[in-house]
Enzyme design. Structure first.
Site, PDB file in Angstrom:
ATOM      1  N   LYS A 201      66.011  32.234  16.516  1.00 47.17           N
ATOM      2  CA  LYS A 201      67.399  31.908  16.839  1.00 47.17           C
ATOM      3  C   LYS A 201      67.565  31.795  18.354  1.00 47.17           C
ATOM      4  CE  LYS A 201      69.026  33.883  12.543  1.00 47.17           C
ATOM      5  NZ  LYS A 201      69.445  35.060  11.784  1.00 47.17           N
TER       6      LYS A 201
ATOM      7  N   GLN B  36      71.688  40.969  12.904  1.00 48.01           N
ATOM      8  CA  GLN B  36      70.648  40.554  11.953  1.00 48.01           C
ATOM      9  C   GLN B  36      70.616  41.501  10.741  1.00 48.01           C
ATOM     10  OE1 GLN B  36      68.603  37.721  12.242  1.00 48.01           O
ATOM     11  NE2 GLN B  36      68.025  38.251  10.165  1.00 48.01           N
TER      12      GLN B  36
ATOM     13  N   ASP C 152      78.267  34.262  12.531  1.00 46.05           N
ATOM     14  CA  ASP C 152      77.601  34.336  11.231  1.00 46.05           C
ATOM     15  C   ASP C 152      78.615  34.219  10.083  1.00 46.05           C
ATOM     16  OD1 ASP C 152      75.068  34.372  10.261  1.00 46.05           O
ATOM     17  OD2 ASP C 152      74.886  36.551  10.140  1.00 46.05           O
TER      18      ASP C 152
END
Ligand code: NAD
Length: 294
Positions: free
Chosen positions: A64, A108, A131
């Site tokens: 990422k 994450q 996200d």
């Protein structure tokens, strides 16, 4: 593309090159970032947090960050030990929420068992929710007013649009009902006027339901569960699942058996994965523009 040829017609299965499509979209995002910087603005910045040292998560985070760097976007990483408490993590998120130089925040997953993923999702400022896991963000998706949208579902929609798969009135079957993939992609398909069946581990006669699908999205995390004869000839098959079997990455669909049956299929490598990262970049840029009014 005709999604419903008859059984007798030979079908040439198109295999998506997710990386090539992702690179096309990333190049456009990179141009937008370069333009903003040329106008005298700072580059957008994504903050990524990893708790613990799971090697797979570490490699996802690196991927990422590399993707950010390639389009001229900044990223900052916060690597926390596995012993980090929920309060310590929430404190860091609060600092990042308040930091004007941070535009997107990604924590994450998976998190250590002592930390509630729901509490973490709720702690992120919805304006920086790259996200798209905050309940406000999911609520907006439900209401049809979302701009930040879960990355994998958004990537799936971009694949379907790239291949001009007709959605209106199509039968779409989604296997999986997670907050991250199954539910949001079902909503997005329904908002584009597909007729959606959201299936799960208790669905009866799953194979029969799948056989009705013009669009089949498999997101169960069950290696090769979708057999060739579950696929309606000419269907578009999006295989989201990623499992490791004998050291090899495999999807939820029996890829070989889908050849000659599906009109389009995404492979488990270089399929949906690169599109997911691309949509994270898209969301971070959008969050930046919205907050800054640019
Ligand atoms: P999850 O475990 O949260 O949800 C799985 C869903 O599948 C559940 O709703 C469950 O009811 C359903 N399911 C499980 N077994 C089933 C069965 N036998 N029949 C029907 N339904 C069944 O998983 P998730 O986070 O949604 O991820 C799903 C898969 O997609 C995983 O393999 C994950 O690694 C992969 N994934 C890939 C990407 C990517 O970018 N490529 C992104 C997210 C998830």
């Amino acid at each position: 593309m005709n999604p419903t040829p008859s059984e007798s017609q030979p079908i040439e299965t198109q295999v998506l090159d997710g990386l090539a499509l992702a690179n096309e979209i990333r190049a456009e995002l990179g141009e937008s970032v370069a333009k903003l910087v040329a106008e005298g603005h700072r580059a957008p910045c994504l903050a990524v947090i990893l708790v613990g040292d799971d090697p797979a998560s570490r490699s996802y985070i690196k991927g990422k960050q590399r993707a950010c760097a390639r389009i001229g976007m900044d990223s900052v990483e916060h690597m926390l030990p596995a012993s980090t408490s929920q309060d310590e993590l929430l404190e860091l998120i609060a600092q990042l929420n308040a930091d004007d130089a941070v535009d997107g925040i990604l924590v994450q997953l998976p998190l250590p068992a002592s930390i509630s993923p729901a509490a973490v999702a709720e702690a992120v400022d919805p304006a920086k929710d790259a996200d798209a896991l905050h309940p406000t963000t999911s609520g907006r998706l439900l209401a049809g007013t979302a701009d930040l949208i879960s990355c994998t579902p958004l990537g799936i929609m971009a694949v379907l649009d790239h291949y001009e798969i007709p959605l209106e009135g199509a039968n779409a079957v989604v296997i999986g009902r997670s907050n991250i993939v199954g539910k949001p992609v079902s909503l997005l398909l329904q908002q584009r006027n597909a007729t959606v069946s959201m299936c799960h581990s208790r669905t009866r006669d799953l194979a029969d339901v799948c056989r009705q699908a013009d669009i089949l999205v498999a997101a169960a995390g069950q290696p090769r569960m979708v057999k060739g004869d579950w696929i309606k000839p000419g269907a578009a098959v999006i295989d989201v699942g990623v499992s490791e079997v004998d050291g090899k990455l495999v999807g939820d669909v029996d890829f070989e058996a889908a050849q000659g049956r599906a009109a389009l299929i995404t492979p488990s490598r270089r399929g949906v994965g690169p599109m997911t990262i691309t949509m994270l970049l898209r969301n971070t840029l959008l969050a930046y523009r919205t907050r800054k009014g640019l």
